[in-house]
Design a protein around this motif. Sequence first.
Motif, PDB file in Angstrom:
ATOM      1  N   ARG A  32       0.840  -1.196   0.000  1.00  0.00           N
ATOM      2  CA  ARG A  32       0.000   0.000   0.000  1.00  0.00           C
ATOM      3  C   ARG A  32       0.881   1.253   0.000  1.00  0.00           C
ATOM      4  O   ARG A  32       1.956   1.269   0.586  1.00  0.00           O
ATOM      5  N   ALA A  33       0.370   2.266  -0.655  1.00  0.00           N
ATOM      6  CA  ALA A  33       1.053   3.555  -0.675  1.00  0.00           C
ATOM      7  C   ALA A  33       0.906   4.192   0.697  1.00  0.00           C
ATOM      8  O   ALA A  33      -0.198   4.307   1.207  1.00  0.00           O
ATOM      9  N   VAL A  34       2.018   4.581   1.303  1.00  0.00           N
ATOM     10  CA  VAL A  34       1.961   5.173   2.640  1.00  0.00           C
ATOM     11  C   VAL A  34       2.295   6.658   2.654  1.00  0.00           C
ATOM     12  O   VAL A  34       1.964   7.347   3.604  1.00  0.00           O
ATOM     13  N   ASN A  35       2.946   7.121   1.594  1.00  0.00           N
ATOM     14  CA  ASN A  35       3.309   8.535   1.574  1.00  0.00           C
ATOM     15  C   ASN A  35       3.522   8.963   0.130  1.00  0.00           C
ATOM     16  O   ASN A  35       4.083   8.220  -0.664  1.00  0.00           O
ATOM     17  N   THR A  36       3.063  10.151  -0.192  1.00  0.00           N
ATOM     18  CA  THR A  36       3.350  10.745  -1.486  1.00  0.00           C
ATOM     19  C   THR A  36       3.896  12.144  -1.256  1.00  0.00           C
ATOM     20  O   THR A  36       3.580  12.786  -0.252  1.00  0.00           O
ATOM     21  N   ASP A  37       4.708  12.588  -2.173  1.00  0.00           N
ATOM     22  CA  ASP A  37       5.334  13.895  -2.061  1.00  0.00           C
ATOM     23  C   ASP A  37       5.694  14.347  -3.472  1.00  0.00           C
ATOM     24  O   ASP A  37       5.680  13.550  -4.409  1.00  0.00           O
ATOM     25  N   TYR A  38       6.017  15.610  -3.625  1.00  0.00           N
ATOM     26  CA  TYR A  38       6.525  16.126  -4.886  1.00  0.00           C
ATOM     27  C   TYR A  38       7.951  16.612  -4.656  1.00  0.00           C
ATOM     28  O   TYR A  38       8.231  17.256  -3.639  1.00  0.00           O
ATOM     29  N   VAL A  39       8.852  16.267  -5.590  1.00  0.00           N
ATOM     30  CA  VAL A  39      10.263  16.593  -5.433  1.00  0.00           C
ATOM     31  C   VAL A  39      10.783  17.325  -6.660  1.00  0.00           C
ATOM     32  O   VAL A  39      10.098  17.432  -7.669  1.00  0.00           O
ATOM     33  N   GLY A  40      12.024  17.759  -6.554  1.00  0.00           N
ATOM     34  CA  GLY A  40      12.689  18.469  -7.637  1.00  0.00           C
ATOM     35  C   GLY A  40      12.604  19.966  -7.420  1.00  0.00           C
ATOM     36  O   GLY A  40      11.914  20.453  -6.525  1.00  0.00           O
ATOM     37  N   ARG A  41      13.316  20.693  -8.244  1.00  0.00           N
ATOM     38  CA  ARG A  41      13.361  22.154  -8.140  1.00  0.00           C
ATOM     39  C   ARG A  41      11.959  22.753  -8.223  1.00  0.00           C
ATOM     40  O   ARG A  41      11.604  23.644  -7.464  1.00  0.00           O
ATOM     41  N   ASP A  42      11.146  22.238  -9.150  1.00  0.00           N
ATOM     42  CA  ASP A  42       9.801  22.778  -9.345  1.00  0.00           C
ATOM     43  C   ASP A  42       8.726  21.986  -8.604  1.00  0.00           C
ATOM     44  O   ASP A  42       7.532  22.260  -8.785  1.00  0.00           O
ATOM     45  N   LYS A  43       9.137  21.014  -7.816  1.00  0.00           N
ATOM     46  CA  LYS A  43       8.190  20.162  -7.063  1.00  0.00           C
ATOM     47  C   LYS A  43       7.106  19.603  -7.997  1.00  0.00           C
ATOM     48  O   LYS A  43       5.926  19.612  -7.689  1.00  0.00           O
ATOM     49  N   ASN A  44       7.533  19.094  -9.162  1.00  0.00           N
ATOM     50  CA  ASN A  44       6.587  18.597 -10.157  1.00  0.00           C
ATOM     51  C   ASN A  44       6.700  17.092 -10.411  1.00  0.00           C
ATOM     52  O   ASN A  44       6.003  16.561 -11.271  1.00  0.00           O
ATOM     53  N   VAL A  45       7.565  16.413  -9.685  1.00  0.00           N
ATOM     54  CA  VAL A  45       7.721  14.969  -9.834  1.00  0.00           C
ATOM     55  C   VAL A  45       7.093  14.294  -8.617  1.00  0.00           C
ATOM     56  O   VAL A  45       7.495  14.543  -7.481  1.00  0.00           O
ATOM     57  N   TYR A  49       5.860   6.317  -1.796  1.00  0.00           N
ATOM     58  CA  TYR A  49       6.534   5.310  -0.987  1.00  0.00           C
ATOM     59  C   TYR A  49       5.528   4.217  -0.651  1.00  0.00           C
ATOM     60  O   TYR A  49       4.386   4.512  -0.303  1.00  0.00           O
ATOM     61  N   THR A  50       5.956   2.977  -0.752  1.00  0.00           N
ATOM     62  CA  THR A  50       5.058   1.851  -0.548  1.00  0.00           C
ATOM     63  C   THR A  50       5.530   0.996   0.613  1.00  0.00           C
ATOM     64  O   THR A  50       6.718   0.689   0.726  1.00  0.00           O
ATOM     65  N   ALA A  51       4.587   0.600   1.456  1.00  0.00           N
ATOM     66  CA  ALA A  51       4.867  -0.252   2.617  1.00  0.00           C
ATOM     67  C   ALA A  51       4.403  -1.670   2.334  1.00  0.00           C
ATOM     68  O   ALA A  51       3.488  -1.892   1.550  1.00  0.00           O
ATOM     69  N   CYS A  52       5.020  -2.605   3.024  1.00  0.00           N
ATOM     70  CA  CYS A  52       4.668  -4.013   2.909  1.00  0.00           C
ATOM     71  C   CYS A  52       4.505  -4.603   4.305  1.00  0.00           C
ATOM     72  O   CYS A  52       5.274  -4.291   5.196  1.00  0.00           O
ATOM     73  N   ASP A  53       3.502  -5.445   4.478  1.00  0.00           N
ATOM     74  CA  ASP A  53       3.355  -6.211   5.713  1.00  0.00           C
ATOM     75  C   ASP A  53       4.085  -7.537   5.541  1.00  0.00           C
ATOM     76  O   ASP A  53       4.279  -8.003   4.420  1.00  0.00           O
ATOM     77  N   GLY A  54       4.436  -8.145   6.651  1.00  0.00           N
ATOM     78  CA  GLY A  54       4.959  -9.502   6.629  1.00  0.00           C
ATOM     79  C   GLY A  54       6.269  -9.667   5.905  1.00  0.00           C
ATOM     80  O   GLY A  54       6.462 -10.648   5.202  1.00  0.00           O
TER      81      GLY A  54
END
Length: 185
Positions: A32-45, A49-54
């Motif tokens: 499952r996706a646990v976090n999203t963010d935008y990166v880079g100089r223009d914050k356009n990418v 981040y994905t987590a896994c159980d077990g």
Amino acid sequence: MNVLRVAVSAALLLSNAFAAAVPSIKYCQNPRAVNTDYVGRDKNVLVQYTACDGVATTQIARAIEARQSNNVCGAPYNTSCFTPSGGGPDPNDCHVITDALLYDSQNIGALFTLDPAQNTSLITMTYQSCESFMVNQDNVALTYCRTDWASILDNLAFNCQATQNAHGGLSVATDQEWFIQVQHS
């Protein structure tokens, strides 16, 4: 062959960068996706981040190693393109992700970690038609270089296109601890 099966599964399941669907990894249960963010100089990418159980450890040595980070910057890898041609990402869109990786390398730090214990077994970066992701296929935290990912991304994006009878590609560590894939988002 197992890496190829994981890569194909990943390609099918990651067709929409904003969806919670993530690749099926042999040791990843309930991805499952646990976090999203935008990166880079223009914050356009977009970064997801994905987590896994077990996350299973099969040996005592692996359990000890999991608390440490294994630096795999510069590790050897094998590259292949996905055939046949058609449906690949625009390499210029992929280069925007490359620029974001290089920008973050200079402004945040050259290294990042893919750590199952920290919910970062899988990191996906998306810009318009291009999606690239890196998967830690080991139970050990892996440290990798943003500049290496950028180099692999540009190589795959510009060399695995319709003119090469391809539509994206994959670079897999020779020890199969990790892989980086580039495909249409």
